[in-house]
Design an enzyme around this catalytic site. Structure first.
Site, PDB file in Angstrom:
ATOM      1  N   GLY A  17      18.494  -8.501   5.438  1.00 15.70           N
ATOM      2  CA  GLY A  17      16.883  -7.993   5.082  1.00 15.70           C
ATOM      3  C   GLY A  17      16.823  -8.618   3.523  1.00 15.70           C
ATOM      4  N   CYS A  18      15.731  -9.103   3.224  1.00 13.16           N
ATOM      5  CA  CYS A  18      15.456  -9.698   1.991  1.00 13.16           C
ATOM      6  C   CYS A  18      15.077  -8.366   1.136  1.00 13.16           C
ATOM      7  CB  CYS A  18      14.160 -10.862   2.305  1.00 13.16           C
ATOM      8  SG  CYS A  18      14.531 -12.218   2.979  1.00 13.16           S
TER       9      CYS A  18
END
Lengths: 409, 105
Positions: free
Chosen positions: B103-104
């Site tokens: 995930g960012c």
């Protein structure tokens, strides 16, 4: 003479320009910075414009005022980067050869990536607040709005300043309360993430804040289209959320010049070494700020911490030494939570935002992951620091590397 | 690290049940994981996506985002959600035996 070209004079590009201008030998280096726009926006200020806290005048200054004397600045569109030929082609036809290139072309919102978003209702009942036009439009809209369903939607990750959507709904809750119409406004926070934020502990804390402020969280919602006639957003799995006012964070993408030059990923972000900030493809190209494909936040604090690392690695690169400075993914964000309070988070690639205290010599400590007045003042004070210290490349009393001091595991 | 028996084979999985080493994966395991996720049959389209995910992981060390999946594999986003209801990137990664997509922040 060797040429250093910096593409983009936003936060990251301007900081790098000032830092390198003060240390590179002018007999040996010619520095050129290119940007298509002449106005520098203090982007964290856009958030405050819809609620009348800032006026547009509070967030603008001429870019030129932040360039050191003797630097060549060119205001023109960049047509193409030709990394194999070490040159830039500007849209006016001019060629700029370089020995080293720093890409700081940032990220932009792309509402046209989502069906129905950028249609006739754009900036009428559908707004962004990541552009000055969007922020001003929202400010006008809110002045006359008598209530209804306010839906904030994040289209897809990554986005610039991932805490800004939370700040927007927190401030909206405060603002409608001040206007005496909070009971007539429903606020919904609709996100593709499984919770209020990307990282588990902060996500839980922010989730609680949303609940306390009576803001409904709709997670795991991946928007497919906006139906602006029926006023609803629809997910790929046909879940529908109706709205009266849609505040959207559209798909964020890097500059189109990156795509034209064949240098980007599917979102036009440039593949970058996460620690050295060197381009993964070209040794004489560095990338900083929102233009990178790094899994760090797209935020000014990140660009600032990266600028220290990039300065060191740039000096190593031009002298043929190994790149020893390593960026750790450090980000530091003040989050406005409304009613004159704020929350602070501090984290990096490996350490998620944790509670505790954040020491800051001479000013702090600030509380982490907790709502305090002091954190709000930190945010307010920051605008002055941005214009007067940060952009000019001055040393700030904050380490580029994240420190564990004060944090509770 | 927790162990799990999938399709008769003992493998290491992380806390969320994603395979730790994608090389331990077999197609038989894919079907068993898919069924646990509520997908009864793996069609050619499922397998196309799964194989694409594995190739991406091998090349980049991480699974692709939905946008990348759509752009590079040519499978329309709508279809991706039909094939893997509840989140194609994560679900297909699980079935493909690769780690959860980064995930960012």
């Amino acid at each position: 003479m060797r040429n250093l070209v910096i593409l983009g004079a936003g936060t990251a590009g301007t900081m790098m320009l000032n830092k390198l201008d003060s240390i590179l030998d002018k007999e040996e280096w010619r520095i050129t910075i290119v940007d298509q726009y002449e106005t520098h926006y203090y982007q964290p200020g856009f958030l405050f414009i819809p609620f009348g806290i800032y006026t547009p005048r509070d967030v603008v200054n001429p870019k030129q005022d932040y360039f050191p004397p003797g630097v060549e600045s060119i205001f023109a569109q960049i047509e193409l980067i030709e990394p194999e030929k070490n040159q830039i082609i500007l849209s006016n036809g001019r060629l700029l050869p370089y020995d080293y290139l720093i890409i700081a072309t940032g990220t932009k919102i792309n509402p046209q990536e989502t069906e129905g978003m950028a249609g006739p209702e754009w900036h009428k009942s559908i707004f962004d607040f990541y552009t000055i036009e969007g922020a001003k439009g929202l400010s006008r809209f809110l002045k006359y709005w008598e209530g209804g369903r306010l839906v904030l939607n994040i289209t897809e990750m990554p986005i610039k300043c991932p805490v800004a959507p939370l700040e927007f709904v927190f401030l909206a809750d405060w603002w409608f309360t001040e206007q005496g119409i909070r009971d007539r406004v429903e606020i919904e926070f609709v996100t593709p993430l499984p919770g209020a934020f990307t990282k588990p502990r902060a996500s839980a804390v922010f989730g609680d804040f949303l609940g306390k402020k009576n803001i409904k969280l709709i997670p795991d919602f991946n928007i497919a289209r906006v139906d602006s006639e029926q006023k609803k957003i629809v997910s790929w799995e046909e879940q529908e959320v109706p709205y009266d006012l849609l505040v959207t964070i559209p798909t964020n993408m890097g500059d189109t010049v990156i795509e034209r030059s064949g240098m980007g990923d599917e979102l036009n972000f440039v593949p970058t070494d996460p620690h050295t900030l060197q381009s993964k493809q070209y040794e004489n190209i560095f990338v900083i700020g929102d233009a990178t494909d790094l899994p760090s936040s797209k935020a000014g604090s990140v660009a600032h911490f990266q600028s220290d690392i990039l300065q060191e690695n740039f000096l190593s690169a031009i002298e043929g030494r190994p790149l020893r400075a390593k960026y750790d993914g450090h980000a530091n964000c003040y989050i406005e939570s409304g009613f004159g309070k704020g929350i602070l988070i501090d984290f990096n690639y490996d350490t998620e935002p944790l509670p505790g205290k954040f020491p800051l010599p001479g000013i702090g400590p600030f509380s982490l992951l907790e709502e305090t007045r002091m954190n709000h003042y930190g945010k307010v004070m920051f605008r002055w620091m941005y214009w007067n210290l940060l952009l000019k490349g001055a040393e700030l009393p904050i380490e580029s590397e994240m420190l564990m001091a004060g944090k509770r595991l | 690290m927790p162990e799990k028996i999938i399709a008769g084979k003992t493998v290491n999985v992380d806390d969320e049940g994603y395979l730790v080493d994608y090389k331990e994966w077999t197609e038989e395991m894919a079907l068993e994981i898919a069924r646990a996720e509520g997908i009864e049959e793996l069609t050619d389209r499922h397998l196309l996506v799964i194989n694409f995910m594995r190739a991406e992981f091998e090349a980049n060390g991480t699974g692709p985002s939905i946008r990348r999946l759509n752009k590079k594999s040519g499978v329309p986003t709508k279809e991706l959600y039909q094939l893997f209801p509840g989140g194609p990137a994560k679900k297909a990664a699980r079935i493909a035996g690769i780690t959860k997509p980064q995930g960012c922040v």
